[in-house]
Design a protein around this motif. Structure first.
Motif, PDB file in Angstrom:
ATOM      1  N   PHE A   1       0.683  -1.266  -0.026  1.00  0.00           N
ATOM      2  CA  PHE A   1       0.011   0.019   0.020  1.00  0.00           C
ATOM      3  C   PHE A   1       0.858   1.435   0.047  1.00  0.00           C
ATOM      4  N   ASP A   2       2.122   1.009   0.021  1.00  0.00           N
ATOM      5  CA  ASP A   2       3.245   2.345   0.097  1.00  0.00           C
ATOM      6  C   ASP A   2       4.374   2.062  -0.658  1.00  0.00           C
ATOM      7  N   ASP A   3       4.863   2.943  -1.650  1.00  0.00           N
ATOM      8  CA  ASP A   3       6.192   2.525  -1.901  1.00  0.00           C
ATOM      9  C   ASP A   3       6.273   1.165  -2.901  1.00  0.00           C
ATOM     10  N   CYS A   4       5.291   1.083  -3.679  1.00  0.00           N
ATOM     11  CA  CYS A   4       5.125  -0.142  -4.379  1.00  0.00           C
ATOM     12  C   CYS A   4       6.181  -0.323  -5.475  1.00  0.00           C
ATOM     13  N   HIS A   5       6.889   0.525  -5.798  1.00  0.00           N
ATOM     14  CA  HIS A   5       7.812   0.401  -6.896  1.00  0.00           C
ATOM     15  C   HIS A   5       8.884  -0.847  -6.511  1.00  0.00           C
ATOM     16  N   LEU A   6       9.009  -1.306  -5.225  1.00  0.00           N
ATOM     17  CA  LEU A   6      10.127  -2.318  -4.884  1.00  0.00           C
ATOM     18  C   LEU A   6       9.518  -3.462  -4.705  1.00  0.00           C
ATOM     19  N   ALA A   7       8.242  -3.663  -4.755  1.00  0.00           N
ATOM     20  CA  ALA A   7       7.165  -4.822  -4.489  1.00  0.00           C
ATOM     21  C   ALA A   7       7.758  -5.875  -5.442  1.00  0.00           C
ATOM     22  N   TYR A   8       7.367  -7.071  -4.895  1.00  0.00           N
ATOM     23  CA  TYR A   8       7.445  -8.244  -5.675  1.00  0.00           C
ATOM     24  C   TYR A   8       6.419  -9.183  -5.489  1.00  0.00           C
ATOM     25  N   ASP A   9       5.845  -9.685  -6.634  1.00  0.00           N
ATOM     26  CA  ASP A   9       4.703 -10.593  -6.163  1.00  0.00           C
ATOM     27  C   ASP A   9       3.694 -10.155  -5.173  1.00  0.00           C
ATOM     28  N   ALA A  10       3.200  -9.070  -5.601  1.00  0.00           N
ATOM     29  CA  ALA A  10       2.316  -8.163  -4.454  1.00  0.00           C
ATOM     30  C   ALA A  10       1.040  -7.599  -5.376  1.00  0.00           C
ATOM     31  N   TYR A  11      -0.086  -7.473  -4.681  1.00  0.00           N
ATOM     32  CA  TYR A  11      -1.256  -6.773  -4.985  1.00  0.00           C
ATOM     33  C   TYR A  11      -1.151  -5.448  -4.471  1.00  0.00           C
ATOM     34  N   CYS A  12      -1.080  -4.233  -5.326  1.00  0.00           N
ATOM     35  CA  CYS A  12      -0.808  -2.729  -4.881  1.00  0.00           C
ATOM     36  C   CYS A  12      -1.905  -2.009  -4.903  1.00  0.00           C
ATOM     37  N   LEU A  13      -2.111  -1.211  -4.006  1.00  0.00           N
ATOM     38  CA  LEU A  13      -3.139   0.044  -4.038  1.00  0.00           C
ATOM     39  C   LEU A  13      -2.175   1.143  -3.535  1.00  0.00           C
ATOM     40  N   THR A  14      -2.106   1.911  -4.501  1.00  0.00           N
ATOM     41  CA  THR A  14      -1.049   3.368  -4.258  1.00  0.00           C
ATOM     42  C   THR A  14      -1.465   4.701  -4.772  1.00  0.00           C
ATOM     43  N   PRO A  15      -1.357   5.717  -4.046  1.00  0.00           N
ATOM     44  CA  PRO A  15      -1.611   6.860  -4.650  1.00  0.00           C
ATOM     45  C   PRO A  15      -0.679   7.332  -5.538  1.00  0.00           C
ATOM     46  N   ARG A  16      -1.171   8.048  -6.706  1.00  0.00           N
ATOM     47  CA  ARG A  16      -0.188   8.718  -7.568  1.00  0.00           C
ATOM     48  C   ARG A  16      -0.283  10.146  -7.604  1.00  0.00           C
ATOM     49  N   ALA A  17       0.295  10.962  -7.600  1.00  0.00           N
ATOM     50  CA  ALA A  17       0.126  12.577  -7.854  1.00  0.00           C
ATOM     51  C   ALA A  17       0.121  12.826  -9.374  1.00  0.00           C
ATOM     52  N   THR A  18      -0.846  13.673  -9.712  1.00  0.00           N
ATOM     53  CA  THR A  18      -0.794  14.004 -11.118  1.00  0.00           C
ATOM     54  C   THR A  18      -1.124  15.492 -11.119  1.00  0.00           C
ATOM     55  N   LYS A  19      -1.070  16.422 -12.176  1.00  0.00           N
ATOM     56  CA  LYS A  19      -1.634  17.566 -12.283  1.00  0.00           C
ATOM     57  C   LYS A  19      -2.691  18.045 -12.166  1.00  0.00           C
ATOM     58  N   ALA A  20      -3.653  17.092 -12.225  1.00  0.00           N
ATOM     59  CA  ALA A  20      -5.075  17.423 -12.055  1.00  0.00           C
ATOM     60  C   ALA A  20      -5.511  16.842 -10.336  1.00  0.00           C
ATOM     61  N   GLY A  21      -4.528  16.291  -9.687  1.00  0.00           N
ATOM     62  CA  GLY A  21      -4.847  15.841  -8.515  1.00  0.00           C
ATOM     63  C   GLY A  21      -4.182  14.212  -7.962  1.00  0.00           C
ATOM     64  N   THR A  22      -4.715  13.675  -7.023  1.00  0.00           N
ATOM     65  CA  THR A  22      -4.234  12.550  -6.627  1.00  0.00           C
ATOM     66  C   THR A  22      -5.469  11.249  -7.329  1.00  0.00           C
ATOM     67  N   VAL A  23      -4.463  10.394  -7.827  1.00  0.00           N
ATOM     68  CA  VAL A  23      -5.342   9.208  -8.188  1.00  0.00           C
ATOM     69  C   VAL A  23      -4.994   7.895  -7.736  1.00  0.00           C
ATOM     70  N   TRP A  24      -5.463   6.919  -7.795  1.00  0.00           N
ATOM     71  CA  TRP A  24      -5.401   5.728  -6.938  1.00  0.00           C
ATOM     72  C   TRP A  24      -5.333   4.751  -8.037  1.00  0.00           C
ATOM     73  N   GLU A  25      -4.001   3.885  -7.654  1.00  0.00           N
ATOM     74  CA  GLU A  25      -3.987   2.719  -8.996  1.00  0.00           C
ATOM     75  C   GLU A  25      -3.842   1.491  -8.008  1.00  0.00           C
ATOM     76  N   THR A  26      -4.235   0.599  -8.852  1.00  0.00           N
ATOM     77  CA  THR A  26      -4.317  -0.875  -8.156  1.00  0.00           C
ATOM     78  C   THR A  26      -3.638  -1.813  -9.526  1.00  0.00           C
ATOM     79  N   TYR A  27      -2.677  -2.622  -8.938  1.00  0.00           N
ATOM     80  CA  TYR A  27      -2.066  -3.249  -9.880  1.00  0.00           C
ATOM     81  C   TYR A  27      -1.475  -4.806  -9.482  1.00  0.00           C
ATOM     82  N   TYR A  28      -0.973  -5.522 -10.066  1.00  0.00           N
ATOM     83  CA  TYR A  28      -0.229  -6.613  -9.439  1.00  0.00           C
ATOM     84  C   TYR A  28       1.055  -6.292 -10.005  1.00  0.00           C
TER      85      TYR A  28
END
Length: 91
Positions: A25-52
């Motif tokens: 749920f945080d700093d998922c760029h180092l995650a391995y074999d994980a289901y991720c839910l993390t915020p990402r800042a964009t010019k329009a505001g924060t979006v939420w991403e889910t991915y494996y």
């Protein structure tokens, strides 16, 4: 009641006996074999991403405008994968 924030989601998954090693749920760029839910800042505001993630790649990337919708999708997704038990009496 279903979780509407990442902190509620983490607590709910732990209470249901979900294997926490499969979730990030945080700093998922180092995650391995994980289901991720993390915020990402964009010019329009924060979006939420889910991915494996397995290694450096992302699979099944979904983007949501708000945290509650992202949490609902994430919970349903990991339940379908058998990583958390489905509660039978949740609203």
């Amino acid at each position: 009641m279903r979780p509407k924030s990442v902190s509620e989601l983490e607590a709910w998954l732990a209470a249901q006996g979900g294997d926490q090693t499969y979730f990030c749920f945080d700093d998922c760029h180092l995650a391995y074999d994980a289901y991720c839910l993390t915020p990402r800042a964009t010019k329009a505001g924060t979006v939420w991403e889910t991915y494996y993630t397995e290694g450096r790649g992302q699979a099944d990337l979904r983007t949501f405008a708000d945290e509650a919708t992202a949490c609902a999708y994430f919970l349903s997704w990991v339940e379908d994968q058998g990583l958390a038990r489905k509660a039978t009496n949740d609203a």
